[in-house]
Design a protein around this motif. Structure first.
Motif, short mmCIF file in Angstrom:
data_model
loop_
_atom_site.label_atom_id
_atom_site.label_comp_id
_atom_site.label_asym_id
_atom_site.label_seq_id
_atom_site.Cartn_x
_atom_site.Cartn_y
_atom_site.Cartn_z
N ASP A 180 0.82 -1.21 0.00
CA ASP A 180 0.00 0.00 0.00
C ASP A 180 0.85 1.26 0.00
N VAL A 181 2.09 1.16 0.46
CA VAL A 181 2.95 2.34 0.50
C VAL A 181 4.14 2.17 -0.44
N SER A 182 3.97 1.36 -1.49
CA SER A 182 5.09 1.11 -2.40
C SER A 182 5.57 2.39 -3.07
N TRP A 183 4.66 3.30 -3.37
CA TRP A 183 5.06 4.56 -3.99
C TRP A 183 5.91 5.39 -3.02
N LEU A 184 5.62 5.25 -1.71
CA LEU A 184 6.39 5.98 -0.71
C LEU A 184 7.81 5.41 -0.62
N GLN A 185 7.92 4.11 -0.64
CA GLN A 185 9.22 3.46 -0.64
C GLN A 185 10.01 3.83 -1.89
N LYS A 186 9.30 3.90 -3.02
CA LYS A 186 9.94 4.26 -4.28
C LYS A 186 10.54 5.66 -4.18
N GLY A 187 9.81 6.59 -3.59
CA GLY A 187 10.33 7.94 -3.40
C GLY A 187 11.49 7.97 -2.44
N HIS A 188 11.40 7.18 -1.37
CA HIS A 188 12.48 7.11 -0.38
C HIS A 188 13.76 6.60 -1.03
N GLU A 197 22.19 15.01 -6.50
CA GLU A 197 22.01 15.50 -7.86
C GLU A 197 21.12 16.74 -7.94
N GLY A 198 20.97 17.42 -6.81
CA GLY A 198 20.18 18.64 -6.80
C GLY A 198 18.67 18.43 -6.93
N ILE A 199 18.20 17.27 -6.52
CA ILE A 199 16.76 16.98 -6.64
C ILE A 199 15.95 17.80 -5.66
N THR A 200 14.69 18.04 -5.99
CA THR A 200 13.75 18.74 -5.12
C THR A 200 12.65 17.77 -4.72
N VAL A 201 11.88 18.15 -3.70
CA VAL A 201 10.75 17.32 -3.28
C VAL A 201 9.73 17.23 -4.40
N GLU A 202 9.56 18.33 -5.14
CA GLU A 202 8.63 18.32 -6.27
C GLU A 202 9.05 17.27 -7.30
N ARG A 203 10.32 17.18 -7.54
CA ARG A 203 10.82 16.21 -8.52
C ARG A 203 10.58 14.78 -8.04
N ALA A 205 8.22 13.78 -5.89
CA ALA A 205 6.78 13.53 -5.94
C ALA A 205 6.32 13.26 -7.37
N GLU A 206 6.87 14.01 -8.30
CA GLU A 206 6.53 13.81 -9.71
C GLU A 206 6.99 12.43 -10.17
N TYR A 207 8.14 12.01 -9.70
CA TYR A 207 8.69 10.70 -10.09
C TYR A 207 7.77 9.56 -9.65
N ASP A 211 0.95 13.90 -5.60
CA ASP A 211 0.97 15.33 -5.29
C ASP A 211 2.03 15.62 -4.23
N ARG A 212 2.76 16.73 -4.40
CA ARG A 212 3.85 17.06 -3.48
C ARG A 212 3.39 17.14 -2.04
N THR A 213 2.28 17.82 -1.79
CA THR A 213 1.78 17.98 -0.42
C THR A 213 1.44 16.63 0.20
N HIS A 214 0.78 15.78 -0.57
CA HIS A 214 0.41 14.46 -0.06
C HIS A 214 1.65 13.61 0.17
N PHE A 215 2.61 13.69 -0.73
CA PHE A 215 3.85 12.94 -0.57
C PHE A 215 4.56 13.35 0.72
N THR A 216 4.69 14.66 0.92
CA THR A 216 5.37 15.16 2.11
C THR A 216 4.65 14.73 3.39
N LYS A 217 3.32 14.83 3.38
CA LYS A 217 2.53 14.46 4.57
C LYS A 217 2.70 12.99 4.90
N GLN A 218 2.57 12.12 3.90
CA GLN A 218 2.66 10.68 4.13
C GLN A 218 4.09 10.26 4.47
N TYR A 219 5.06 10.92 3.86
CA TYR A 219 6.46 10.58 4.14
C TYR A 219 6.79 10.90 5.60
N ARG A 220 6.36 12.07 6.03
CA ARG A 220 6.64 12.45 7.43
C ARG A 220 5.92 11.52 8.40
#
Length: 291
Positions: A180-188, A197-203, A205-207, A211-220
């Protein structure tokens, strides 16, 4: 093994502390301390945080464990994990005191290692999964560190064998819950690989297509820190390592960990650690010479 324990007001404790070698710290994760305790009826830990990951095995007794606004009952053959910088609390049932063995560890892949045995920030407890083989490996670990045969490689071998044994014992359905959180692990994992490599949270989340806000909330919620804090942690850990172990210039280190120039690197380093990179390196060199 009680003859090796030290008694205090709420437990009997045997504790072994390690100073990880450069070889150990170059890997995915490494042990920091090993412990075995027998609780007294008044045994109560916390509320507090820890700087490391702690994996605890319940051998005997009963108790209660609180972490991340969740409560779990502790019984024999349960395992549970204390996550760093997350408030936790646990205590024994006075009429059935806990007896535990535990290992503290750290490393870039520590979270992934825990996931292999079915433990996450959301699910830091697993009931009845401890095997006699895993317990035996813990006693083997004690015998190793109490002998003249203790080496970093042997510690790492036993450390990973413990996780391998538990991984085989964890019910497959528990591991399936992680899908259920495979996308979160993928981002991690993406941040762990590409942080320099100068990545941003937006990048990130897009990967993973979130959504950036949802990614940040769930990651935290899952990992206890924000994505940007994790990226900064990775950069600073690598920068410290390069400052301590190489003669690279500040410019070379800045570019190696993802900063465009010395100024931005030095500013971020001092803000995070309280000292400039040059002062940090000089202090480490002096302390190394003194030892």
């Amino acid at each position: 093994m009680k003859d090796k324990m030290i008694e205090d007001n709420h437990e009997f404790l045997e504790l072994r502390l390690f100073t990880p070698s450069v070889f150990e710290k170059s890997g995915a994760a490494w042990p920091i301390r090993l412990g075995h305790n027998i609780a007294k009826p008044n045994y109560h830990i916390g509320p507090r945080t820890t700087p490391y990951y702690y994996l605890l095995f319940v051998l005997e007794g009963q108790g209660t464990f609180h972490q991340n606004e969740q409560t779990f009952q502790l019984r024999p053959n349960d395992i549970f994990c204390l996550f760093p910088q997350v408030i936790h609390e646990y205590y024994t049932r006075p009429d059935d005191p806990l007896r535990k063995v535990f290992i503290a560890f750290d490393g870039r892949q520590a979270v992934m290692l825990l996931e292999k045995i079915g433990l996450t920030m959301h699910s830091p407890h697993a009931a009845g999964v401890l095997t006699s083989e895993a317990i035996q490996l813990m006693w083997d670990f004690f015998r190793l560190v109490n002998s003249d045969n203790d080496t970093d490689l042997r510690r790492l071998i036993l450390f990973h064998r413990i996780f391998d044994q538990l991984s085989a014992a964890v019910d497959s359905s528990a591991r399936n819950d992680l899908r259920d959180v495979s996308w979160l692990q993928k981002g991690h994992e993406y941040m762990e690989i590409h942080y320099a490599e100068g990545i941003t949270v937006e990048r990130v989340a897009e990967y993973v297509g979130i959504d950036r806000t949802h990614f940040t909330k769930q990651y935290r919620k899952t990992y206890g820190i924000t994505p940007i804090q994790f990226i900064q942690d990775l950069k600073m850990k690598e920068a410290r390592s390069l400052l301590e172990q190489t003669s690279y210039t500040l410019s070379e280190i800045a570019h190696s960990v993802g900063y465009p120039d010395i100024f931005s690197f030095s500013k971020a380093f001092k803000k995070r650690l309280g000292v400039a990179p040059t002062q940090y390196r000089e202090t480490k060199i002096k302390s190394g010479q003194q030892t």
